[in-house]
Design a protein around this motif. Structure first.
Motif, PDB file in Angstrom:
ATOM      1  N   LYS A   1       3.785   6.076  -5.493  1.00 25.66           N
ATOM      2  CA  LYS A   1       3.735   5.899  -6.833  1.00 25.66           C
ATOM      3  C   LYS A   1       2.499   6.837  -7.469  1.00 25.66           C
ATOM      4  CE  LYS A   1       6.122   1.442  -7.659  1.00 25.66           C
ATOM      5  NZ  LYS A   1       5.714   0.128  -8.294  1.00 25.66           N
ATOM      6  N   GLU A   2       1.373   6.710  -6.625  1.00 28.51           N
ATOM      7  CA  GLU A   2       0.219   7.255  -7.107  1.00 28.51           C
ATOM      8  C   GLU A   2       0.546   8.943  -6.896  1.00 28.51           C
ATOM      9  OE1 GLU A   2      -3.137   5.939  -5.062  1.00 28.51           O
ATOM     10  OE2 GLU A   2      -3.077   4.186  -6.314  1.00 28.51           O
TER      11      GLU A   2
ATOM     12  N   GLU B   1       3.961   1.601  -1.124  1.00 29.15           N
ATOM     13  CA  GLU B   1       4.564   1.576  -2.287  1.00 29.15           C
ATOM     14  C   GLU B   1       3.567   2.415  -3.734  1.00 29.15           C
ATOM     15  OE1 GLU B   1       6.977  -1.000  -5.450  1.00 29.15           O
ATOM     16  OE2 GLU B   1       6.418  -1.759  -3.523  1.00 29.15           O
ATOM     17  N   SER B   2       2.260   1.607  -3.408  1.00 32.59           N
ATOM     18  CA  SER B   2       1.260   2.084  -4.546  1.00 32.59           C
ATOM     19  C   SER B   2       0.968   3.578  -4.089  1.00 32.59           C
ATOM     20  CB  SER B   2       0.019   1.353  -4.301  1.00 32.59           C
ATOM     21  OG  SER B   2      -0.873   1.631  -4.758  1.00 32.59           O
TER      22      SER B   2
ATOM     23  N   ARG C   1       0.837  -1.245  -0.002  1.00 25.08           N
ATOM     24  CA  ARG C   1       0.099   0.018  -0.030  1.00 25.08           C
ATOM     25  C   ARG C   1       0.782   1.218  -0.133  1.00 25.08           C
ATOM     26  NH1 ARG C   1      -4.294   0.594  -2.115  1.00 25.08           N
ATOM     27  NH2 ARG C   1      -4.867   2.567  -0.713  1.00 25.08           N
TER      28      ARG C   1
END
Length: 480
Positions: free
Chosen positions: A35-36, A31-32, A29
């Protein structure tokens, strides 16, 4: 393996799975999320670059290239301007003279994504600068007001993922450290809980081992109200019942020994008497007319006594083993009592005792019971009342109608029973006066048989007595 170890291991494995799952989920979560956020930031910066290019009035291509490099340096970005055919117009990380050697970018995933969705992105190692990059390409409106930029269709921004990855790795490390700390706390708590749980179980196991070895005097002291406490309570109750059963078995063994001793004694007395008379007769007294008939009569009397004793032993054995068969039915009570009383008139005359019958029930009143067994009851009670009476005394058989059935009693004016003996007179072979009882032919089993037969009719034999005044035995029977 001990239960404590199993419980601890179960807790540890379970929590390890939870911590690992939470750590993996959190890492993914995070990492996501980064990136977002990074993609959103790159999209805004692409819009900013487009705005600067659109508003800038500079027409010199080298100046535009220099401006792109300046913006990339300030924002720590790699900015690439790409034409619609995929050729690179400018790149903040590549000198202008070297752009001719850069490969066409039209097949790059982020460019293809921008063609389809306006914005596209990809993560890969850059062959040009040899770093892992996050590429974000955005399709723009052509800059028709700028010389040389009319074919510009894509602004691509890229950032190295090293910093982002380092930050994610730091977060992962923190998650791992926190997870290990939580795991250590859980292990400690699991050990404490498992010890508290198994402590009671160990006490129960030790207590059961003591019980198995024969020590029944150490109760299990477990104060909890949970299932373990219930087990301990059940074990304690079982031990108490076992102790009670042992005491009862010892009493039964004592009763059995006393019974066998009493039976042996009661059988031995008439047998020895008969044996003595027969030996005397065989020794020559058979030819002596002054004693031979007397000895034979005494031998016959003892054999009769022995026969009565054996019959009583058979009766008491059948009653106590549950083999006594009862034939319960309704019968005329007055008729029955008249018959029983009449049978004892010869004995009453021999004893000089008045035997009377006081019937307060009608000839139509019926009692419910086994006539043959009840005859045994009345025979024992009336014969005792006559035998333990005094010349000129009286015995009265009484019947009365009651709300629950019929009440019968046998009253006498005999010698009476001392108070200390009343509670035991229904025991087998118990005698108030041993010598007198044997001289009257009693076996010591009569009242025990009476008690069992009356109880088999759902009633209870009771007695009231005073020494020198007489006794009254009474009980109730069901009636129609």
């Amino acid at each position: 393996m001990k239960i404590q170890t199993k419980i601890t291991a179960t807790y540890v494995v379970f929590e390890l799975l939870i911590v690992a799952s939470l750590g993996t989920f959190t890492s993914m979560r995070m990492e996501s999320y980064f990136k977002e956020r990074l993609l959103d930031e790159l999209s805004r910066q692409a819009d900013l670059v487009y705005y600067i290019l659109e508003k800038d009035t500079t027409n010199s291509f080298p100046q535009i290239d220099q401006q792109v490099k300046l913006i990339g340096g300030l924002e720590h970005l790699r900015i690439t301007l790409i034409r619609g055919d995929g050729n690179v117009l400018a790149d903040s990380d590549i000198p202008l003279p070297e752009l001719t050697g850069v490969k066409n970018h039209l097949d790059r995933p982020e460019i293809q994504g921008a063609l389809q969705h306006e914005v596209g992105y990809d993560i890969r190692r850059s062959a040009t600068v040899d770093h892992d990059y996050l590429y974000m390409a955005k399709r723009i409106r052509p800059l028709t007001n700028r010389t040389g930029f009319a074919s510009l269709q894509f602004i691509r921004l890229s950032v190295p993922l090293e910093d982002v990855q380092n930050q994610i790795n730091r977060i992962r490390s923190m998650v791992i450290v926190v997870g290990l700390g939580v795991l250590l706390v859980i292990v400690a708590v699991s050990v404490i809980i498992s010890r508290r749980i198994t402590k009671s179980m160990v006490q129960i196991a030790r207590g059961v081992e003591q019980i198995r070895s024969g020590d029944l005097d150490v109760p299990l002291v477990i104060s909890s109200n949970d299932e373990i406490g219930l087990v301990a309570k059940a074990v304690n109750e079982l031990v108490q019942k076992l102790k009670s059963d042992i005491v009862q078995l010892k009493k039964l063994e004592q009763v059995r020994s006393q019974f066998l001793g009493n039976v042996s004694h009661e059988l031995r007395t008439p047998i020895f008497a008969v044996q003595g008379y027969l030996e005397t007769l065989l020794g020559g007294a058979v030819d002596d007319p002054s004693v031979n008939r007397s000895f034979l009569e005494k031998a016959q009397s003892n054999l009769g006594r022995l026969n009565v004793l054996l019959e009583d032993l058979i009766n008491i054995s059948q009653i106590e083993s549950g083999e006594m068969k009862m034939s319960l039915r309704y019968f005329r009570l007055n008729e029955f009592l008249e018959s029983v009383t009449k049978d004892h008139e010869p004995l009453a005359a021999a004893r000089g005792v008045t035997l009377t019958l006081a019937l307060q029930t009608s000839n139509e009143d019926e009692a419910f019971g086994d006539k043959d067994r009840l005859r045994q009851v009345f025979n024992n009670l009336i014969s005792n009342a006559l035998n333990y009476n005094t010349p000129g005394g009286s015995v009265n058989v009484v019947s009365q109608k009651t709300d629950r059935g019929v009440h019968v009693r046998i009253q006498d004016t005999g010698v009476g029973i001392p108070a200390e003996h009343i509670s035991r007179i229904f025991e087998r072979f118990y005698r108030v006066d041993n010598n007198r009882s044997r001289s009257l032919g009693g076996t010591g089993l009569g009242l025990a048989i009476v008690k069992h037969i009356v109880e088999a009719h759902g009633s209870r034999i009771q007695v009231e007595s005073k020494t020198g005044e007489g006794s009254t035995f009474y009980f109730d029977l069901k009636s129609s």
